[in-house]
Motif scaffolding. Structure first.
Motif, PDB file in Angstrom:
ATOM      1  N   ALA A  62      -5.261   7.398 -32.420  1.00 20.67           N
ATOM      2  CA  ALA A  62      -4.616   7.980 -33.590  1.00 20.67           C
ATOM      3  C   ALA A  62      -5.280   9.300 -33.962  1.00 20.67           C
ATOM      4  O   ALA A  62      -4.595  10.282 -34.298  1.00 20.67           O
ATOM      5  N   GLN A  63      -6.603   9.354 -33.901  1.00 19.72           N
ATOM      6  CA  GLN A  63      -7.311  10.591 -34.207  1.00 19.72           C
ATOM      7  C   GLN A  63      -6.924  11.694 -33.230  1.00 19.72           C
ATOM      8  O   GLN A  63      -6.720  12.842 -33.612  1.00 19.72           O
ATOM      9  N   GLU A  64      -6.789  11.329 -31.958  1.00 23.59           N
ATOM     10  CA  GLU A  64      -6.419  12.312 -30.938  1.00 23.59           C
ATOM     11  C   GLU A  64      -5.019  12.862 -31.197  1.00 23.59           C
ATOM     12  O   GLU A  64      -4.780  14.056 -31.088  1.00 23.59           O
ATOM     13  N   VAL A  65      -4.086  11.988 -31.557  1.00 17.72           N
ATOM     14  CA  VAL A  65      -2.723  12.427 -31.840  1.00 17.72           C
ATOM     15  C   VAL A  65      -2.720  13.396 -33.013  1.00 17.72           C
ATOM     16  O   VAL A  65      -2.068  14.444 -32.976  1.00 17.72           O
ATOM     17  N   LEU A  66      -3.459  13.072 -34.069  1.00 22.73           N
ATOM     18  CA  LEU A  66      -3.495  13.946 -35.238  1.00 22.73           C
ATOM     19  C   LEU A  66      -4.126  15.297 -34.918  1.00 22.73           C
ATOM     20  O   LEU A  66      -3.726  16.319 -35.464  1.00 22.73           O
ATOM     21  N   GLN A  67      -5.102  15.311 -34.020  1.00 18.78           N
ATOM     22  CA  GLN A  67      -5.738  16.574 -33.650  1.00 18.78           C
ATOM     23  C   GLN A  67      -4.818  17.444 -32.802  1.00 18.78           C
ATOM     24  O   GLN A  67      -4.905  18.665 -32.842  1.00 18.78           O
ATOM     25  N   THR A  68      -3.936  16.826 -32.038  1.00 18.06           N
ATOM     26  CA  THR A  68      -3.059  17.592 -31.149  1.00 18.06           C
ATOM     27  C   THR A  68      -1.685  17.840 -31.752  1.00 18.06           C
ATOM     28  O   THR A  68      -0.888  18.551 -31.169  1.00 18.06           O
ATOM     29  N   ASP A  69      -1.404  17.263 -32.918  1.00 20.65           N
ATOM     30  CA  ASP A  69      -0.102  17.454 -33.560  1.00 20.65           C
ATOM     31  C   ASP A  69      -0.301  17.882 -35.011  1.00 20.65           C
ATOM     32  O   ASP A  69      -0.203  17.076 -35.928  1.00 20.65           O
ATOM     33  N   PRO A  70      -0.595  19.174 -35.234  1.00 23.71           N
ATOM     34  CA  PRO A  70      -0.860  19.627 -36.594  1.00 23.71           C
ATOM     35  C   PRO A  70       0.331  19.447 -37.539  1.00 23.71           C
ATOM     36  O   PRO A  70       0.162  19.236 -38.737  1.00 23.71           O
ATOM     37  N   GLU A  71       1.542  19.490 -36.989  1.00 24.18           N
ATOM     38  CA  GLU A  71       2.734  19.294 -37.831  1.00 24.18           C
ATOM     39  C   GLU A  71       2.768  17.873 -38.387  1.00 24.18           C
ATOM     40  O   GLU A  71       3.077  17.668 -39.566  1.00 24.18           O
ATOM     41  N   LEU A  72       2.441  16.888 -37.559  1.00 20.69           N
ATOM     42  CA  LEU A  72       2.392  15.503 -38.020  1.00 20.69           C
ATOM     43  C   LEU A  72       1.321  15.339 -39.090  1.00 20.69           C
ATOM     44  O   LEU A  72       1.562  14.716 -40.128  1.00 20.69           O
TER      45      LEU A  72
END
Length: 83
Positions: A62-72
């Motif tokens: 989840a942390q990785e997704v948030l770091q790679t998806d600033p729009e999310l």
């Protein structure tokens, strides 16, 4: 799409895949008693964190997704889910 039934008494955990079993007829938990106890302990710890007003720890994924998806991340912050 999932439902976990956790009873504090000595009843076993139940986990249902609501997409494929909307009437909750068959629990998909097939783990050993020890695995199910570990799942119950993890759920209890998460629940205590929530009840104490603490943010549950995000998984590495989840942390990785948030770091790679600033729009999310921005949308979650706008909704008040993240600071």
């Amino acid at each position: 799409g999932w439902k976990l039934i956790f009873d504090h008494e000595d009843k076993p955990l139940e986990l249902y895949d609501l997409e494929n079993d909307a009437l909750e007829k068959k629990s998909v938990l097939k783990g050993s008693k020890k695995e199910n106890e570990e799942l119950a302990a993890a759920f209890s710890a998460w629940r205590r964190e929530i009840e104490q007003g603490q943010e549950p720890l995000a998984t590495e994924e989840a942390q990785e997704v948030l770091q790679t998806d600033p729009e999310l991340l921005e949308r979650l912050q706008a909704l008040g889910y993240m600071e």
